[in-house]
Write a protein that holds these residues in place. Structure first.
Motif, PDB file in Angstrom:
ATOM      1  N   LEU A  43       0.852  -1.180   0.000  1.00  0.00           N
ATOM      2  CA  LEU A  43       0.000   0.000   0.000  1.00  0.00           C
ATOM      3  C   LEU A  43       0.888   1.229   0.000  1.00  0.00           C
ATOM      4  O   LEU A  43       1.786   1.362   0.839  1.00  0.00           O
ATOM      5  CB  LEU A  43      -0.909  -0.003   1.228  1.00  0.00           C
ATOM      6  N   ARG A  44       0.646   2.129  -0.927  1.00  0.00           N
ATOM      7  CA  ARG A  44       1.463   3.332  -1.064  1.00  0.00           C
ATOM      8  C   ARG A  44       0.574   4.556  -0.829  1.00  0.00           C
ATOM      9  O   ARG A  44      -0.293   4.862  -1.638  1.00  0.00           O
ATOM     10  CB  ARG A  44       2.085   3.403  -2.459  1.00  0.00           C
ATOM     11  N   ILE A  79      -4.274   6.780  -2.154  1.00  0.00           N
ATOM     12  CA  ILE A  79      -3.590   5.522  -1.858  1.00  0.00           C
ATOM     13  C   ILE A  79      -3.526   4.710  -3.149  1.00  0.00           C
ATOM     14  O   ILE A  79      -4.463   4.723  -3.949  1.00  0.00           O
ATOM     15  CB  ILE A  79      -4.297   4.725  -0.732  1.00  0.00           C
ATOM     16  N   GLN A  80      -2.394   4.032  -3.338  1.00  0.00           N
ATOM     17  CA  GLN A  80      -2.229   3.154  -4.483  1.00  0.00           C
ATOM     18  C   GLN A  80      -1.663   1.824  -4.001  1.00  0.00           C
ATOM     19  O   GLN A  80      -1.199   1.716  -2.864  1.00  0.00           O
ATOM     20  CB  GLN A  80      -1.284   3.776  -5.522  1.00  0.00           C
ATOM     21  N   VAL A  81      -1.705   0.830  -4.878  1.00  0.00           N
ATOM     22  CA  VAL A  81      -1.202  -0.495  -4.561  1.00  0.00           C
ATOM     23  C   VAL A  81      -0.088  -0.835  -5.549  1.00  0.00           C
ATOM     24  O   VAL A  81      -0.209  -0.573  -6.743  1.00  0.00           O
ATOM     25  CB  VAL A  81      -2.323  -1.560  -4.660  1.00  0.00           C
ATOM     26  N   ASP A 127       2.582  -3.402   8.183  1.00  0.00           N
ATOM     27  CA  ASP A 127       1.214  -2.881   8.107  1.00  0.00           C
ATOM     28  C   ASP A 127       0.901  -2.233   6.761  1.00  0.00           C
ATOM     29  O   ASP A 127      -0.248  -1.892   6.492  1.00  0.00           O
ATOM     30  CB  ASP A 127       0.910  -1.934   9.268  1.00  0.00           C
ATOM     31  N   THR A 128       1.897  -2.109   5.890  1.00  0.00           N
ATOM     32  CA  THR A 128       1.655  -1.582   4.545  1.00  0.00           C
ATOM     33  C   THR A 128       1.789  -2.657   3.469  1.00  0.00           C
ATOM     34  O   THR A 128       1.763  -2.346   2.291  1.00  0.00           O
ATOM     35  CB  THR A 128       2.623  -0.426   4.212  1.00  0.00           C
ATOM     36  N   VAL A 129       1.930  -3.913   3.895  1.00  0.00           N
ATOM     37  CA  VAL A 129       2.115  -5.022   2.943  1.00  0.00           C
ATOM     38  C   VAL A 129       1.012  -6.053   3.149  1.00  0.00           C
ATOM     39  O   VAL A 129       0.674  -6.409   4.277  1.00  0.00           O
ATOM     40  CB  VAL A 129       3.497  -5.696   3.148  1.00  0.00           C
ATOM     41  N   ARG A 130       0.470  -6.528   2.045  1.00  0.00           N
ATOM     42  CA  ARG A 130      -0.472  -7.634   2.084  1.00  0.00           C
ATOM     43  C   ARG A 130       0.209  -8.805   1.391  1.00  0.00           C
ATOM     44  O   ARG A 130       0.695  -8.675   0.264  1.00  0.00           O
ATOM     45  CB  ARG A 130      -1.788  -7.289   1.360  1.00  0.00           C
TER      46      ARG A 130
END
Length: 127
Positions: free
Chosen positions: A44-45, A57-59, A119-122
């Motif tokens: 998540l950016r 927000i971008q992915v 927390d910003t990675v899936r």
């Protein structure tokens, strides 16, 4: 409800941090990575409101080759890195390590490994 749907449709066209695909193309890319390589990552950016996106927000879809499975170490305080994933002392994921480019490319530099907060990675994988 109509406004939320319209916002979603605008965001899906802007979702890709790399600017190549829409959200549905990114979903297909992530599934292909998972099927071929056993896992995929979505980062998540967060973006600035001044970037002019419908939703700031971008992915970024990251292929498994970018998270080095050979990167392992024990850190001060008891945290551990196993397979490019950092775990705290009770086993919670707290960070991932990624190369900025694919290992087979000319600009690859193994010393440029970057730590990214969990927390910003899936992480798409079969546990």
């Amino acid at each position: 409800r109509r406004q939320v749907h319209e916002l979603w449709l605008r965001w899906t066209d802007q979702s890709d941090a790399d600017g190549q695909l829409d959200f549905y193309g990114q979903t297909a890319q992530a599934v292909r990575c998972w099927l071929e390589g056993g896992e995929a990552f979505g980062r998540l950016r967060l973006r600035m409101p001044t970037d002019g996106l419908a939703v700031p927000i971008q992915v970024q879809v990251l292929e498994p080759e970018l998270c080095p499975y050979t990167h392992s170490l024990v850190m001060a305080g008891g945290a551990r890195v196993r397979g490019g994933i950092e775990f705290d002392v009770i086993g919670r994921r707290i960070a991932y390590y990624f190369h900025p480019s694919r290992p087979e490319l000319d600009d690859f530099d193994a010393s440029q490994l970057r730590r990214v907060a969990a927390d910003t990675v899936r992480h798409l994988y079969d546990p």
